[in-house]
Design a protein around this motif. Structure first.
Motif, mmCIF file in Angstrom:
data_model
loop_
_atom_site.group_PDB
_atom_site.id
_atom_site.type_symbol
_atom_site.label_atom_id
_atom_site.label_comp_id
_atom_site.label_asym_id
_atom_site.label_seq_id
_atom_site.Cartn_x
_atom_site.Cartn_y
_atom_site.Cartn_z
ATOM 1 N N GLY A 87 0.445 -1.153 0.203
ATOM 2 C CA GLY A 87 0.427 0.116 0.216
ATOM 3 C C GLY A 87 0.825 1.066 -0.105
ATOM 4 O O GLY A 87 -0.327 2.146 0.397
ATOM 5 N N VAL A 88 2.359 0.913 -0.240
ATOM 6 C CA VAL A 88 2.786 2.640 -0.314
ATOM 7 C C VAL A 88 4.115 2.156 -1.736
ATOM 8 O O VAL A 88 4.266 1.979 -1.884
ATOM 9 N N ASN A 89 4.026 3.662 -1.694
ATOM 10 C CA ASN A 89 4.254 3.915 -3.058
ATOM 11 C C ASN A 89 5.377 4.236 -3.365
ATOM 12 O O ASN A 89 5.820 5.116 -2.532
ATOM 13 N N PHE A 90 6.606 2.906 -4.132
ATOM 14 C CA PHE A 90 8.042 3.482 -4.053
ATOM 15 C C PHE A 90 8.726 4.170 -5.447
ATOM 16 O O PHE A 90 7.566 3.323 -6.747
ATOM 17 N N LEU A 91 9.254 4.797 -5.660
ATOM 18 C CA LEU A 91 10.046 5.063 -6.736
ATOM 19 C C LEU A 91 10.837 4.013 -7.099
ATOM 20 O O LEU A 91 12.068 4.195 -6.498
ATOM 21 N N VAL A 92 10.884 3.450 -8.646
ATOM 22 C CA VAL A 92 11.998 2.939 -9.251
ATOM 23 C C VAL A 92 13.050 3.299 -9.786
ATOM 24 O O VAL A 92 12.998 4.435 -10.770
ATOM 25 N N ILE A 93 14.242 3.192 -8.853
ATOM 26 C CA ILE A 93 15.140 3.844 -9.431
ATOM 27 C C ILE A 93 16.463 3.446 -9.663
ATOM 28 O O ILE A 93 17.069 3.375 -11.142
ATOM 29 N N GLY A 94 16.292 1.579 -10.425
ATOM 30 C CA GLY A 94 16.907 0.855 -10.268
ATOM 31 C C GLY A 94 17.166 -0.584 -10.628
ATOM 32 O O GLY A 94 15.547 -0.979 -10.162
ATOM 33 N N THR A 95 18.046 -1.035 -12.026
ATOM 34 C CA THR A 95 17.139 -2.299 -11.774
ATOM 35 C C THR A 95 18.319 -3.583 -11.603
ATOM 36 O O THR A 95 19.288 -2.779 -11.846
ATOM 37 N N TYR A 96 18.318 -4.474 -11.592
ATOM 38 C CA TYR A 96 19.127 -5.771 -11.021
ATOM 39 C C TYR A 96 19.230 -7.010 -11.643
ATOM 40 O O TYR A 96 17.835 -7.700 -11.589
ATOM 41 N N LYS A 97 20.147 -8.004 -11.665
ATOM 42 C CA LYS A 97 20.373 -9.040 -12.243
ATOM 43 C C LYS A 97 21.487 -9.844 -11.280
ATOM 44 O O LYS A 97 22.370 -8.828 -11.105
ATOM 45 N N LYS A 98 21.303 -10.604 -10.681
ATOM 46 C CA LYS A 98 22.265 -11.774 -9.555
ATOM 47 C C LYS A 98 22.315 -12.690 -10.865
ATOM 48 O O LYS A 98 21.474 -13.614 -11.490
ATOM 49 N N LYS A 99 23.888 -13.864 -10.809
ATOM 50 C CA LYS A 99 23.821 -15.004 -11.165
ATOM 51 C C LYS A 99 24.269 -15.255 -10.058
ATOM 52 O O LYS A 99 25.033 -15.244 -9.367
ATOM 53 N N GLY A 100 24.469 -16.651 -10.601
ATOM 54 C CA GLY A 100 24.692 -17.771 -9.163
ATOM 55 C C GLY A 100 23.620 -19.415 -9.158
ATOM 56 O O GLY A 100 22.775 -19.550 -9.843
ATOM 57 N N ASN A 101 24.583 -20.163 -8.540
ATOM 58 C CA ASN A 101 23.798 -21.160 -9.252
ATOM 59 C C ASN A 101 23.427 -21.854 -7.289
ATOM 60 O O ASN A 101 23.274 -23.108 -7.309
ATOM 61 N N ASN A 102 23.805 -21.104 -6.063
ATOM 62 C CA ASN A 102 23.001 -21.111 -4.784
ATOM 63 C C ASN A 102 21.828 -20.888 -5.249
ATOM 64 O O ASN A 102 21.050 -20.224 -5.603
#
Length: 423
Positions: A189-204
């Motif tokens: 219910g709380v608005n947040f401004l998107v300032i970035g995107t990410y991607k993770k790598k790994g097999n764990n």
């Protein structure tokens, strides 16, 4: 040394080994197979190690994660089974009282992909893990920022309602090629401004779910979701040269003293020691390398024994020739050197053939792996370094000397008169 550079000696060696080429090839195969097994086992161990360590993906391995549990012992009038929470003041106390720490990052979390939908954007909804974090967390659990930026201390100090979302969140809430930066998502219910995107790598863990996480500033998380000064858990990293495993008892002591917990209560503070687990993995691969060398050398030893036996037969077949040489004035050393050279030459040639064959197999395996997405694989780039090749060459030379030693000694024991009588 003159034997080594004598054209006649090498011509004689080649003639001796080629006179019964099938026997020579079968004898050489034992050494070839031994070196091949040694190199393949070491490369396979390295490939597995590379795959396992990729799961850490640059993570600060000298770290631990710590959370509050229940007191399992009564203390100073407080009952057994008492619950408590970490506080933001605990973070500062740990930083001040425990030297050798690089990062002490408080964290909070809500939601999750197994829970109810907690994130909304327009008509799209989803259930995602939402973390309240400090900027240091990206150095403890690295991720690739694919657009925009990560949290900074201005966001922390001003309690900005900003968010960094994973690629999984983006694909669930946004249309393909839709602009993400500058848009808003609603978390509980709380608005947040998107300032970035990410991607993770790994097999764990679950790589797909690792992309379905949202990071917001710790302070705005606490304010937006009424957490007050509560800290859900902490990610703590030691300085280079210090071990978090050695420091964690001091950290526990600080927490126990601040929350009136029995110093001997081992269950009140939960933790996962990443450094300890990483050390176990390193120990495992050290053991695997030992097993690879042990098995490879044993197989190689069987090949060396085969060469030694064949050289004994060769010396027996050439008894009359050796007798003639001795009668013409050949010294025991020249006879010994000739046999040793034949043994070393056969061992090195067959061993190098094994290295070439193993290299070809590894090239083919790596070529096939290169066609695949190895970011989530447990087996990556099986290979050996140049040091292993030098070790293998050293083993071959020493093995060739040992293989030829007994036949050479038998050769110089041959008496010229008795040798000339041999048919």
């Amino acid at each position: 040394m003159s034997k080594l550079f004598s054209r006649d000696s090498w011509a004689e060696i080649i003639e001796a080994l080629s006179s019964n080429w099938f026997r020579t090839v079968m004898t050489a195969f034992g050494v070839l197979w031994g070196i091949f097994i040694l190199v393949i086992l070491l490369a396979a161990g390295n490939g597995l190690e590379n795959g396992i360590k990729q799961g850490f993906n640059g993570m600060a391995t000298n770290s631990m994660f710590m959370w509050a549990q229940t007191a399992s012992q009564p203390y100073k009038g407080l009952p057994k089974g008492r619950r408590y929470n970490f506080k933001t003041d605990d973070v500062e106390a740990i930083k001040q009282q425990v030297p050798g720490l690089r990062f002490v990052s408080p964290r909070n979390q809500l939601g999750g992909f197994r829970g109810n939908n907690n994130v909304v954007r327009g008509l799209q909804t989803g259930a995602f893990n939402v973390y309240g974090d400090y900027p240091e967390i990206i150095q403890q659990q690295p991720m690739d920022i694919t657009s925009g930026r990560f949290i900074n201390y201005s966001d922390i100090n001003e309690k900005r309602k900003v968010a960094i979302i994973g690629s999984g969140v983006q694909s669930a809430l946004y249309e393909p090629n839709e602009e993400v930066i500058g848009s808003y998502i609603k978390i509980n219910g709380v608005n947040f401004l998107v300032i970035g995107t990410y991607k993770k790598k790994g097999n764990n863990g679950d790589p797909e779910e690792m992309q379905k996480e949202i990071y917001v500033p710790f302070t705005s998380f606490s304010q937006a979701f009424n957490m007050g000064d509560i800290v859900g858990w902490m990610a703590i990293t030691a300085e280079d040269g210090s071990s978090i495993t050695n420091l964690k008892s001091q950290i526990f002591d600080v927490i126990k003293a601040r929350h009136t917990i029995n110093p001997n209560d081992e269950r009140a503070v939960g933790n996962f020691d990443l450094y300890q687990e990483y050390s176990k993995i390193n120990g495992l691969f050290t053991a695997l390398n030992f097993v690879a060398y042990f098995v490879g050398i044993l197989v190689l030893l069987s090949g060396i024994i085969g060469i030694s036996n064949i050289m004994l037969i060769v010396v027996k077949e050439r008894t009359k020739e050796i007798g003639i040489r001795r009668a013409l004035g050949a010294t025991p050393w020249s006879i010994r050197a000739q046999v040793l050279l034949e043994s070393i030459f056969l061992t090195i040639i067959s061993g190098m053939a094994g290295i070439v064959l193993a290299s070809a197999v590894l090239w083919f395996v790596n070529y096939q792996l290169g066609k695949m997405d190895t970011s989530e694989m447990m087996f990556i780039n099986p290979s050996v370094n140049i040091g292993v090749v030098f070790i293998a060459l050293t083993i071959l030379i020493v093995s060739g000397l040992l293989a030829g030693l007994i036949p050479a000694q038998n050769a110089i024991k041959v008496k010229p008169v008795e040798a000339l009588r041999t048919e």
